[in-house]
Design a protein around this motif. Structure first.
Motif, PDB file in Angstrom:
ATOM      1  N   ALA A   1      13.735 -15.538  27.431  1.00 24.76           N
ATOM      2  CA  ALA A   1      13.085 -13.961  27.523  1.00 24.76           C
ATOM      3  C   ALA A   1      12.894 -14.117  28.930  1.00 24.76           C
ATOM      4  N   VAL A   2      13.440 -13.211  29.588  1.00 24.61           N
ATOM      5  CA  VAL A   2      13.120 -13.000  31.103  1.00 24.61           C
ATOM      6  C   VAL A   2      12.151 -12.088  31.380  1.00 24.61           C
ATOM      7  N   SER A   3      11.168 -12.640  31.750  1.00 22.59           N
ATOM      8  CA  SER A   3       9.711 -11.858  32.010  1.00 22.59           C
ATOM      9  C   SER A   3       9.604 -11.607  33.451  1.00 22.59           C
ATOM     10  N   LYS A   4      10.481 -11.697  34.240  1.00 14.43           N
ATOM     11  CA  LYS A   4      10.074 -11.400  35.725  1.00 14.43           C
ATOM     12  C   LYS A   4       9.711  -9.938  35.996  1.00 14.43           C
ATOM     13  N   THR A   5       8.656  -9.693  36.725  1.00 11.64           N
ATOM     14  CA  THR A   5       8.189  -8.405  37.035  1.00 11.64           C
ATOM     15  C   THR A   5       7.089  -8.022  35.909  1.00 11.64           C
TER      16      THR A   5
ATOM     17  N   GLU B   1      11.755 -16.920  34.780  1.00 14.09           N
ATOM     18  CA  GLU B   1      11.183 -16.181  35.727  1.00 14.09           C
ATOM     19  C   GLU B   1      12.412 -16.318  37.170  1.00 14.09           C
ATOM     20  N   ASN B   2      12.243 -15.557  38.053  1.00 15.52           N
ATOM     21  CA  ASN B   2      13.131 -15.431  39.261  1.00 15.52           C
ATOM     22  C   ASN B   2      12.508 -15.594  40.340  1.00 15.52           C
ATOM     23  N   LYS B   3      11.024 -15.872  40.511  1.00 15.25           N
ATOM     24  CA  LYS B   3      10.531 -15.756  41.804  1.00 15.25           C
ATOM     25  C   LYS B   3       9.471 -16.982  41.809  1.00 15.25           C
TER      26      LYS B   3
ATOM     27  N   PHE C   1      13.492 -21.419  35.380  1.00 16.93           N
ATOM     28  CA  PHE C   1      13.593 -20.668  36.594  1.00 16.93           C
ATOM     29  C   PHE C   1      15.056 -20.470  36.965  1.00 16.93           C
ATOM     30  N   ILE C   2      15.169 -19.035  36.985  1.00 16.78           N
ATOM     31  CA  ILE C   2      16.509 -18.470  36.975  1.00 16.78           C
ATOM     32  C   ILE C   2      17.072 -17.970  38.130  1.00 16.78           C
ATOM     33  N   GLY C   3      16.151 -17.787  39.035  1.00 23.35           N
ATOM     34  CA  GLY C   3      16.532 -16.908  40.263  1.00 23.35           C
ATOM     35  C   GLY C   3      16.942 -18.056  41.531  1.00 23.35           C
TER      36      GLY C   3
ATOM     37  N   VAL D   1      25.850 -25.952  33.262  1.00 22.20           N
ATOM     38  CA  VAL D   1      26.058 -24.906  34.559  1.00 22.20           C
ATOM     39  C   VAL D   1      25.527 -23.211  33.911  1.00 22.20           C
ATOM     40  N   MET D   2      25.609 -22.697  34.959  1.00 24.54           N
ATOM     41  CA  MET D   2      24.984 -21.236  34.580  1.00 24.54           C
ATOM     42  C   MET D   2      25.764 -20.155  35.709  1.00 24.54           C
ATOM     43  N   GLY D   3      25.917 -19.195  35.242  1.00 18.72           N
ATOM     44  CA  GLY D   3      26.641 -18.109  36.137  1.00 18.72           C
ATOM     45  C   GLY D   3      26.087 -16.782  35.627  1.00 18.72           C
ATOM     46  N   MET D   4      26.588 -15.836  36.567  1.00 21.04           N
ATOM     47  CA  MET D   4      26.225 -14.393  36.357  1.00 21.04           C
ATOM     48  C   MET D   4      27.623 -13.797  36.491  1.00 21.04           C
ATOM     49  N   ALA D   5      27.751 -12.839  35.567  1.00 23.15           N
ATOM     50  CA  ALA D   5      29.231 -11.991  35.776  1.00 23.15           C
ATOM     51  C   ALA D   5      28.886 -10.776  36.677  1.00 23.15           C
TER      52      ALA D   5
ATOM     53  N   GLY E   1      25.164 -14.893  30.239  1.00 20.22           N
ATOM     54  CA  GLY E   1      24.905 -13.648  29.170  1.00 20.22           C
ATOM     55  C   GLY E   1      23.392 -13.254  29.483  1.00 20.22           C
ATOM     56  N   MET E   2      23.641 -11.566  29.941  1.00 17.27           N
ATOM     57  CA  MET E   2      22.253 -11.168  29.922  1.00 17.27           C
ATOM     58  C   MET E   2      22.144  -9.951  28.995  1.00 17.27           C
ATOM     59  N   THR E   3      21.387  -9.041  29.202  1.00 18.17           N
ATOM     60  CA  THR E   3      21.255  -7.699  28.085  1.00 18.17           C
ATOM     61  C   THR E   3      22.473  -7.274  27.746  1.00 18.17           C
ATOM     62  N   ASN E   4      23.334  -6.888  29.057  1.00 15.46           N
ATOM     63  CA  ASN E   4      24.395  -6.067  28.669  1.00 15.46           C
ATOM     64  C   ASN E   4      25.798  -6.879  28.250  1.00 15.46           C
TER      65      ASN E   4
ATOM     66  N   ILE F   1      21.079 -17.878  26.640  1.00 13.30           N
ATOM     67  CA  ILE F   1      21.320 -16.569  27.144  1.00 13.30           C
ATOM     68  C   ILE F   1      20.229 -16.182  27.865  1.00 13.30           C
ATOM     69  N   ARG F   2      20.186 -15.439  28.834  1.00 12.32           N
ATOM     70  CA  ARG F   2      18.967 -14.796  29.690  1.00 12.32           C
ATOM     71  C   ARG F   2      18.899 -13.177  29.263  1.00 12.32           C
ATOM     72  N   ILE F   3      17.898 -13.019  28.479  1.00 11.65           N
ATOM     73  CA  ILE F   3      17.606 -11.742  28.243  1.00 11.65           C
ATOM     74  C   ILE F   3      16.292 -10.998  28.706  1.00 11.65           C
ATOM     75  N   GLY F   4      16.366  -9.913  29.590  1.00  9.27           N
ATOM     76  CA  GLY F   4      15.148  -9.380  30.044  1.00  9.27           C
ATOM     77  C   GLY F   4      14.941  -8.096  29.544  1.00  9.27           C
ATOM     78  N   SER F   5      15.575  -6.930  29.982  1.00 10.50           N
ATOM     79  CA  SER F   5      15.444  -5.564  29.644  1.00 10.50           C
ATOM     80  C   SER F   5      15.525  -5.123  28.155  1.00 10.50           C
ATOM     81  N   ALA F   6      16.611  -5.890  27.364  1.00  7.85           N
ATOM     82  CA  ALA F   6      16.589  -5.667  26.006  1.00  7.85           C
ATOM     83  C   ALA F   6      15.309  -6.356  25.128  1.00  7.85           C
TER      84      ALA F   6
ATOM     85  N   LEU G   1      13.052  -1.784  30.454  1.00  7.11           N
ATOM     86  CA  LEU G   1      13.443  -1.502  31.944  1.00  7.11           C
ATOM     87  C   LEU G   1      12.569  -2.145  33.058  1.00  7.11           C
ATOM     88  N   ARG G   2      13.176  -2.719  33.840  1.00  9.79           N
ATOM     89  CA  ARG G   2      12.342  -3.129  35.092  1.00  9.79           C
ATOM     90  C   ARG G   2      12.129  -2.015  36.058  1.00  9.79           C
ATOM     91  N   ALA G   3      11.235  -1.845  37.158  1.00 10.29           N
ATOM     92  CA  ALA G   3      11.020  -1.041  38.014  1.00 10.29           C
ATOM     93  C   ALA G   3      12.307  -0.986  39.027  1.00 10.29           C
TER      94      ALA G   3
HETATM   95  C1  LIG Z   1      17.023 -10.459  35.740  1.00 15.03           C
HETATM   96  C2  LIG Z   1      17.890 -11.564  35.137  1.00 15.03           C
HETATM   97  C3  LIG Z   1      18.297 -11.615  33.772  1.00 15.03           C
HETATM   98  C4  LIG Z   1      18.073 -10.667  32.655  1.00 15.03           C
HETATM   99  O1  LIG Z   1      18.665  -9.514  33.061  1.00 15.03           O
HETATM  100  P1  LIG Z   1      18.635  -8.281  32.072  1.00 15.03           P
HETATM  101  O2  LIG Z   1      20.020  -7.388  32.379  1.00 15.03           O
HETATM  102  O3  LIG Z   1      17.514  -7.544  32.283  1.00 15.03           O
HETATM  103  O4  LIG Z   1      18.561  -8.809  30.695  1.00 15.03           O
HETATM  104  C5  LIG Z   1      19.153 -12.883  33.639  1.00 15.03           C
HETATM  105  N1  LIG Z   1      19.409 -13.738  34.558  1.00 15.03           N
HETATM  106  C6  LIG Z   1      19.127 -13.670  35.982  1.00 15.03           C
HETATM  107  C7  LIG Z   1      19.469 -14.741  36.725  1.00 15.03           C
HETATM  108  C8  LIG Z   1      18.090 -12.561  36.187  1.00 15.03           C
HETATM  109  O5  LIG Z   1      17.895 -12.586  37.399  1.00 15.03           O
END
Ligand SMILES: *Cc1c(COP(=O)(O)O)cnc(C)c1O
Length: 227
Positions: A23-27, A46-48, A67-69, A151-155, A195-198, A211-216, A220-222
């Motif tokens: 659960a991505v709780s950043k901000t 968290e990413n900070k 830590f994901i950032g 490993v980790m990656g962001m599309a 994998g993130m929300t979308n 999977i790393r899910i924040g906004s779902a 939404l974050r600011a």
């Molecule tokens: C913010 C963030 C997420 C989560 O993003 P959502 O689209 O809100 O699910 C996942 N991974 C990383 C690295 C992020 O910075």
């Protein structure tokens, strides 16, 4: 508030049991994290570094903090005492610093190699060759207080789901080849964080174990792309 728990339960219902939900709780405020926690979620991302350092003591001790950032070497010390998994390691320099801080705290810190798969060049991460080079180097043999777990990656941030799937396939391929070449005898090297929300449904189809899910979950974050 109850929405948070409902959101988590809805996601959990729709993913296989072997996939770990972070659960991505950043901000987001500690109250929101506590709601999720009381609803049964124990793993947060968290990413900070400083934000995480501030939140951690205010929340229950059995939370698994990921830590994901992007992590600057001078900030490793803030999270080294308690972090469970660092998803975003992309240099030997950073590995050395994490190792040093892990040693100081008398622990072994698990991490993932961040692989660059997106088309955008603003994103961080290694390519397959860069990673192989690191793994072949003599230097890393001395880093006995850190443990690579996958490993980790962001599309790419896009609506083009074929593109996203292609990038996740690419990450899975990098994982497979690295596993084969360097970690066959290491059962702990087993994680693919993608994998993130979308795009988490696609990520799971392509082999994600985390999977790393924040906004779902939290809404939404600011500043919703990077914030
Ligand atoms: C913010 C963030 C997420 C989560 O993003 P959502 O689209 O809100 O699910 C996942 N991974 C990383 C690295 C992020 O910075």
């Amino acid at each position: 508030m109850n929405n948070i728990v409902e959101n988590i339960n809805n996601i959990k219902k729709n993913i296989p049991e072997y996939v770990k939900l972070i659960a991505v709780s950043k901000t987001k405020p500690v109250e929101d994290i506590l709601s999720a926690y009381n609803g049964g979620c124990k793993v947060f991302g968290e990413n900070k570094a400083q934000e995480l350092q501030t939140k951690q003591p205010q929340l229950p001790n059995d939370i698994e903090w990921h830590f994901i950032g992007h992590l600057q070497t001078n900030k490793v010390k803030y999270i080294a005492p308690f972090v469970s998994l660092i998803h975003s390691v992309d240099s030997i320099k950073l590995m050395k610093e994490i190792n040093k801080q892990a040693e100081k705290n008398n622990r072994i810190i698990d991490f993932l190699f961040e692989i660059h798969i997106a088309q955008e060049d603003s994103k961080f991460g290694l390519n397959a060759e860069g990673l192989a080079e690191i793994l072949k180097s003599e230097e890393i043999k001395k880093l006995t207080n850190i443990r690579p777990c996958g490993v980790m990656g962001m599309a790419t941030y896009t609506e083009d789901f074929d593109q996203i799937r292609k990038e996740f396939k690419q990450l899975k391929q990098v994982y497979d080849s690295i596993k084969q070449a360097f970690f066959m005898e290491k059962p702990y090297f087993k994680e693919i964080s993608m994998g993130m929300t979308n795009d988490y449904t696609i990520a799971i189809q392509e082999g994600a174990t985390m999977i790393r899910i924040g906004s779902a979950i939290f809404g939404l974050r600011a500043c919703s792309i990077s914030g």
